[in-house]
Write a protein that holds these residues in place. Structure first.
Motif, PDB file in Angstrom:
ATOM      1  N   MET A   1      64.896 -23.521 -48.713  1.00 16.57           N
ATOM      2  CA  MET A   1      65.282 -24.634 -49.570  1.00 16.57           C
ATOM      3  C   MET A   1      65.705 -25.832 -48.726  1.00 16.57           C
ATOM      4  O   MET A   1      66.540 -25.718 -47.836  1.00 16.57           O
ATOM      5  CB  MET A   1      66.456 -24.224 -50.471  1.00 16.57           C
ATOM      6  CG  MET A   1      66.898 -25.322 -51.423  1.00 16.57           C
ATOM      7  SD  MET A   1      68.324 -24.844 -52.420  1.00 16.57           S
ATOM      8  CE  MET A   1      69.620 -24.819 -51.170  1.00 16.57           C
ATOM      9  N   ASN A   2      65.107 -26.982 -48.987  1.00 10.73           N
ATOM     10  CA  ASN A   2      65.481 -28.188 -48.261  1.00 10.73           C
ATOM     11  C   ASN A   2      66.827 -28.698 -48.755  1.00 10.73           C
ATOM     12  O   ASN A   2      67.130 -28.660 -49.946  1.00 10.73           O
ATOM     13  CB  ASN A   2      64.418 -29.262 -48.445  1.00 10.73           C
ATOM     14  CG  ASN A   2      63.089 -28.871 -47.827  1.00 10.73           C
ATOM     15  OD1 ASN A   2      63.040 -27.989 -46.964  1.00 10.73           O
ATOM     16  ND2 ASN A   2      62.016 -29.502 -48.255  1.00 10.73           N
ATOM     17  N   MET A   3      67.638 -29.207 -47.819  1.00  7.36           N
ATOM     18  CA  MET A   3      68.998 -29.615 -48.148  1.00  7.36           C
ATOM     19  C   MET A   3      69.282 -31.022 -47.642  1.00  7.36           C
ATOM     20  O   MET A   3      68.656 -31.487 -46.689  1.00  7.36           O
ATOM     21  CB  MET A   3      70.016 -28.642 -47.538  1.00  7.36           C
ATOM     22  CG  MET A   3      69.847 -27.201 -47.949  1.00  7.36           C
ATOM     23  SD  MET A   3      71.074 -26.107 -47.167  1.00  7.36           S
ATOM     24  CE  MET A   3      72.546 -26.559 -48.088  1.00  7.36           C
ATOM     25  N   ARG A   4      70.250 -31.664 -48.279  1.00  4.25           N
ATOM     26  CA  ARG A   4      70.798 -32.921 -47.776  1.00  4.25           C
ATOM     27  C   ARG A   4      71.987 -32.555 -46.884  1.00  4.25           C
ATOM     28  O   ARG A   4      72.979 -31.997 -47.363  1.00  4.25           O
ATOM     29  CB  ARG A   4      71.240 -33.830 -48.927  1.00  4.25           C
ATOM     30  CG  ARG A   4      70.097 -34.249 -49.851  1.00  4.25           C
ATOM     31  CD  ARG A   4      70.561 -35.265 -50.889  1.00  4.25           C
ATOM     32  NE  ARG A   4      71.679 -34.755 -51.678  1.00  4.25           N
ATOM     33  CZ  ARG A   4      71.554 -33.985 -52.762  1.00  4.25           C
ATOM     34  NH1 ARG A   4      70.338 -33.608 -53.167  1.00  4.25           N
ATOM     35  NH2 ARG A   4      72.612 -33.573 -53.431  1.00  4.25           N
ATOM     36  N   ILE A   5      71.864 -32.869 -45.591  1.00  3.49           N
ATOM     37  CA  ILE A   5      72.861 -32.461 -44.604  1.00  3.49           C
ATOM     38  C   ILE A   5      73.559 -33.691 -44.042  1.00  3.49           C
ATOM     39  O   ILE A   5      72.903 -34.632 -43.580  1.00  3.49           O
ATOM     40  CB  ILE A   5      72.207 -31.664 -43.457  1.00  3.49           C
ATOM     41  CG1 ILE A   5      71.529 -30.405 -44.005  1.00  3.49           C
ATOM     42  CG2 ILE A   5      73.238 -31.298 -42.396  1.00  3.49           C
ATOM     43  CD1 ILE A   5      70.713 -29.646 -42.969  1.00  3.49           C
ATOM     44  N   LEU A   6      74.879 -33.671 -44.077  1.00  2.00           N
ATOM     45  CA  LEU A   6      75.693 -34.706 -43.431  1.00  2.00           C
ATOM     46  C   LEU A   6      76.150 -34.148 -42.092  1.00  2.00           C
ATOM     47  O   LEU A   6      76.720 -33.060 -42.031  1.00  2.00           O
ATOM     48  CB  LEU A   6      76.898 -35.055 -44.303  1.00  2.00           C
ATOM     49  CG  LEU A   6      77.820 -36.151 -43.784  1.00  2.00           C
ATOM     50  CD1 LEU A   6      77.104 -37.498 -43.739  1.00  2.00           C
ATOM     51  CD2 LEU A   6      79.081 -36.239 -44.647  1.00  2.00           C
ATOM     52  N   MET A   7      75.914 -34.905 -41.011  1.00  2.00           N
ATOM     53  CA  MET A   7      76.128 -34.348 -39.676  1.00  2.00           C
ATOM     54  C   MET A   7      76.963 -35.267 -38.813  1.00  2.00           C
ATOM     55  O   MET A   7      76.679 -36.456 -38.682  1.00  2.00           O
ATOM     56  CB  MET A   7      74.774 -34.091 -39.012  1.00  2.00           C
ATOM     57  CG  MET A   7      74.846 -33.296 -37.743  1.00  2.00           C
ATOM     58  SD  MET A   7      73.176 -32.778 -37.245  1.00  2.00           S
ATOM     59  CE  MET A   7      73.542 -31.919 -35.731  1.00  2.00           C
ATOM     60  N   ALA A   8      78.013 -34.709 -38.228  1.00  2.00           N
ATOM     61  CA  ALA A   8      78.826 -35.402 -37.229  1.00  2.00           C
ATOM     62  C   ALA A   8      78.510 -34.822 -35.859  1.00  2.00           C
ATOM     63  O   ALA A   8      78.275 -33.623 -35.717  1.00  2.00           O
ATOM     64  CB  ALA A   8      80.319 -35.235 -37.535  1.00  2.00           C
ATOM     65  N   GLY A   9      78.502 -35.683 -34.842  1.00  3.33           N
ATOM     66  CA  GLY A   9      78.153 -35.228 -33.502  1.00  3.33           C
ATOM     67  C   GLY A   9      76.659 -35.092 -33.298  1.00  3.33           C
ATOM     68  O   GLY A   9      76.207 -34.332 -32.422  1.00  3.33           O
ATOM     69  N   ALA A  10      75.872 -35.853 -34.062  1.00  5.30           N
ATOM     70  CA  ALA A  10      74.420 -35.718 -34.010  1.00  5.30           C
ATOM     71  C   ALA A  10      73.794 -36.354 -32.782  1.00  5.30           C
ATOM     72  O   ALA A  10      72.597 -36.204 -32.554  1.00  5.30           O
ATOM     73  CB  ALA A  10      73.787 -36.317 -35.271  1.00  5.30           C
ATOM     74  N   SER A  11      74.584 -37.069 -31.976  1.00  2.00           N
ATOM     75  CA  SER A  11      74.020 -37.715 -30.782  1.00  2.00           C
ATOM     76  C   SER A  11      74.323 -36.954 -29.502  1.00  2.00           C
ATOM     77  O   SER A  11      73.945 -37.388 -28.420  1.00  2.00           O
ATOM     78  CB  SER A  11      74.559 -39.149 -30.658  1.00  2.00           C
ATOM     79  OG  SER A  11      75.970 -39.138 -30.492  1.00  2.00           O
ATOM     80  N   GLY A  12      74.988 -35.822 -29.603  1.00  2.00           N
ATOM     81  CA  GLY A  12      75.366 -35.069 -28.417  1.00  2.00           C
ATOM     82  C   GLY A  12      74.272 -34.132 -27.922  1.00  2.00           C
ATOM     83  O   GLY A  12      73.161 -34.078 -28.471  1.00  2.00           O
TER      84      GLY A  12
END
Length: 301
Positions: A1-12
């Motif tokens: 199932m595809n999801m809407r994901i909120l992500m912190a630290g995505a540039s590390g």
């Protein structure tokens, strides 16, 4: 199932690869950034001031938090130790409180929150799994308050998975990158006695495990993201030298590490013999269960 994901630290180091993996899997990833948003998939926040628009969180079905200053990026002094702690606790607290403050129908279903095997402290030769208590030392203390900061989301009924990450192997960062040049020059060797256990994991298995835990609705709590067959630093050194076709005969004394690394030297010499109990019991399919395969992938893929 595809999801809407909120992500912190995505540039590390890990976040960049995980965001790409989630996108490739068909998920929609929105990245939290501290600067003004520049693209449609970015949203600004200020975790040091606990500022996060709740509507940003309400639009997500899952939240992934990998934010935190690198523990091996700089020499540890008191200021950097405070940054290591605050960069983890502030981000986690801001997200967990925002999640808990939403109406139940608007809350994400899962929070994958980074932690570390530093939780266990120095285990020596003792094998530990996720049920082991927190150990002693700076990183163990950080992990204790870091994981506790997820509690508001957990108390609100959200599935919280605490990713106790070990040492992901990839030539572009983490444990491996700073070792490659000394090894290639033939001036590398074990750290200290070499008897300390290293909780390595291949990068592809780390990414697979994060995706596995996102979807596995019956898994919550602490999960060790480490390979199933830990090795000592001496064994790791021998295998890396073999794959690079270089000698590894010059050990780095503990005293030299303390001079070079300051407080981080203690952690570099710490023995952490950790097993992935939860992943094994959940039937996670390892692609690189042994160090030789994991190092080969790290150096060539």
């Amino acid at each position: 199932m595809n999801m809407r994901i909120l992500m912190a630290g995505a540039s590390g180091f890990l976040g960049t690869r995980l965001a790409d993996r989630f996108t490739a899997d068909g998920h929609q990833v929105t990245r939290l950034v501290r600067r003004p948003a520049r693209t449609p998939d970015e949203r600004q926040w200020n975790p040091s001031a606990a500022q996060l628009d709740p509507t940003v969180v309400a639009g997500a079905e899952a939240v992934v938090n990998l934010a935190g200053a690198g523990v091996g990026d700089k020499r540890w002094d008191d200021d950097y130790k405070r940054l290591i702690r605050s960069s983890r606790v502030d981000t986690t607290t801001t997200l967990a409180v925002a999640i808990a403050g939403l109406p139940a129908a608007d809350r994400p279903t899962v929070l994958l929150n980074s932690s570390a095997v530093g939780w266990y402290g120095n285990t020596g030769d003792r094998v530990v799994e996720e049920d082991a208590p927190a150990g002693e030392g700076f990183l163990a203390d950080v992990c204790r308050v870091w994981e506790a900061a997820t509690r508001p989301a957990e108390d609100a009924g959200v599935r919280v998975v605490r990713l106790r990450t070990g040492l992901p192997l990839h030539r572009d960062g983490g444990l491996l990158k700073p070792q490659l040049l000394p090894f290639k020059l033939g001036i590398a060797g074990r750290l200290g006695s070499g008897r300390q256990w290293l909780p390595w994991i291949s990068m592809v298995d780390w990414l697979d495990a994060a995706a596995f835990l996102l979807a596995r609705e019956n898994v919550a709590g602490a999960v060790n993201l480490v390979g199933p067959n830990p090795v000592t630093n001496a064994e790791f050194t021998r295998e890396l030298a073999r794959q690079l076709h270089r000698p590894a005969i010059i050990p780095i004394p503990a005293l030299a590490l303390k001079v070079a690394l300051g407080g981080f030297a203690h952690e570099a010499l710490t023995s952490t013999r950790v097993l992935p109990g939860v992943l094994n019991r959940a039937g996670f399919p390892w692609r690189h269960p042994d160090l030789a395969g994991a190092l080969h992938a790290a150096l060539t893929e």
